[in-house]
Design an enzyme around this catalytic site. Structure first.
Site, PDB file in Angstrom:
ATOM      1  N   TYR A  82      -2.303  -0.509  10.033  1.00 56.70           N
ATOM      2  CA  TYR A  82      -2.442  -1.022   8.752  1.00 56.70           C
ATOM      3  C   TYR A  82      -1.110  -0.433   8.114  1.00 56.70           C
ATOM      4  O   TYR A  82      -0.315  -1.217   7.384  1.00 56.70           O
ATOM      5  CB  TYR A  82      -3.518  -0.336   7.814  1.00 56.70           C
ATOM      6  CG  TYR A  82      -3.493  -0.709   6.436  1.00 56.70           C
ATOM      7  CD1 TYR A  82      -4.279  -1.822   6.116  1.00 56.70           C
ATOM      8  CD2 TYR A  82      -3.127   0.284   5.655  1.00 56.70           C
ATOM      9  CE1 TYR A  82      -4.152  -2.229   4.732  1.00 56.70           C
ATOM     10  CE2 TYR A  82      -3.467  -0.262   4.015  1.00 56.70           C
ATOM     11  CZ  TYR A  82      -3.934  -1.574   3.857  1.00 56.70           C
ATOM     12  OH  TYR A  82      -3.791  -1.716   2.399  1.00 56.70           O
ATOM     13  N   SER A 107       0.931  -1.230  -0.069  1.00 54.97           N
ATOM     14  CA  SER A 107      -0.130   0.128   0.084  1.00 54.97           C
ATOM     15  C   SER A 107       0.787   1.176   0.016  1.00 54.97           C
ATOM     16  O   SER A 107       2.144   1.290   0.491  1.00 54.97           O
ATOM     17  CB  SER A 107      -0.714   0.104   1.211  1.00 54.97           C
ATOM     18  OG  SER A 107      -1.541   1.296   1.422  1.00 54.97           O
TER      19      SER A 107
END
Length: 257
Positions: A153, A140
């Site tokens: 995350y 990501s």
């Protein structure tokens, strides 16, 4: 068709039931790969596999290292040696760090980091022994820039990115390439789960000064197929001299040079 190192090869994709993983599985199958679709939702993976030529589905929780080994063995028995491995499976439990629970922190790392470790270790051992293979981890852009409400995350994805690069360094002598694709905001169920109103997509594109978040300069959310195209390039022989690379596919959202 120019040989691309995908047609006729066996590929294993985690998180392949929906979203980016499903798009990657579809793109690989369209290029002639035999695809093993794995997902914790085995039924959904099976439904998607049924729409693809040369594909089979396997239920898999990547946080279970023993299960990962078992699925790789089954996939290679059914389809042949795995020469392309794409690790996509991931979860997102947004919360500011001070409000993050122990359970959410553990779950995030169990899937997004330890799960990737299980998959890459298994694939890497098999590929190294054969002297060939390509591994792509879908990470990501949050791995490279702080995000409000995404500490767990982002930290897990940053760890996963470095894990993949270190493996790439270790496996280079065996002819195995390891690369990362780092998506930004992508139109998936995970993204839409963060939305609360009809204007949220536009808000993501515009950015938020209050949250210290830039918008998306290209003015659109990514489609899962955009991410799949980047994965296919890095998995293919067209990228045969690329390893340990981190390819951001985020429309310029992180303003990376």
């Amino acid at each position: 068709m120019t040989p691309d190192g995908i047609s006729g090869r066996t590929a294993l994709v985690t998180g392949a039931a929906r979203g980016i993983g499903a798009a990657v599985a579809s793109a690989l199958a369209a290029r002639g790969a035999l695809v093993a679709l794995t997902d914790v939702d085995g039924a959904a993976a099976g439904r998607h596999a049924a729409t693809l030529d040369g594909a089979r589905a396997y239920p898999l929780d990547v946080a279970d290292g023993t299960a990962v080994e078992r699925v790789f063995t089954a996939a290679e028995t059914d389809l042949g040696p795995v020469e392309i491995c794409v690790s996509v499976a991931g979860i997102l439990r947004p919360a500011r760090l001070l409000a993050t629970t122990d359970a959410d922190w553990r779950a995030t790392f169990d899937v997004n980091t330890t799960g990737v470790f299980h998959v890459l270790r298994c694939a890497g051992r098999r590929m190294a022994a054969r002297g060939r293979g390509s591994i792509v981890t879908v990470s990501s852009n949050a791995a490279g820039i702080p995000r409000v409400g995404m500490a767990a995350y982002a930290a897990a994805k940053a760890a996963t990115t470095m894990l993949t690069k270190c493996l790439g360094l270790e496996l280079a002598e065996h002819g195995v390439r390891c690369n990362v694709v780092a998506p930004g905001s992508t139109d998936t169920a995970m993204q839409r789960a963060l939305w609360t109103g009809p204007d949220d997509a536009a808000a993501v594109i515009a950015g938020s000064l209050a949250d210290h978040r830039t918008g998306i300069p290209l003015g659109r959310l990514a489609d899962p197929a955009d991410i799949a195209d980047a994965v296919l390039f890095l998995a293919s022989d067209q990228a045969r001299h690329i390893t340990m690379h981190d390819l951001y596919v985020d429309g310029g959202a992180t303003l990376r040079a």
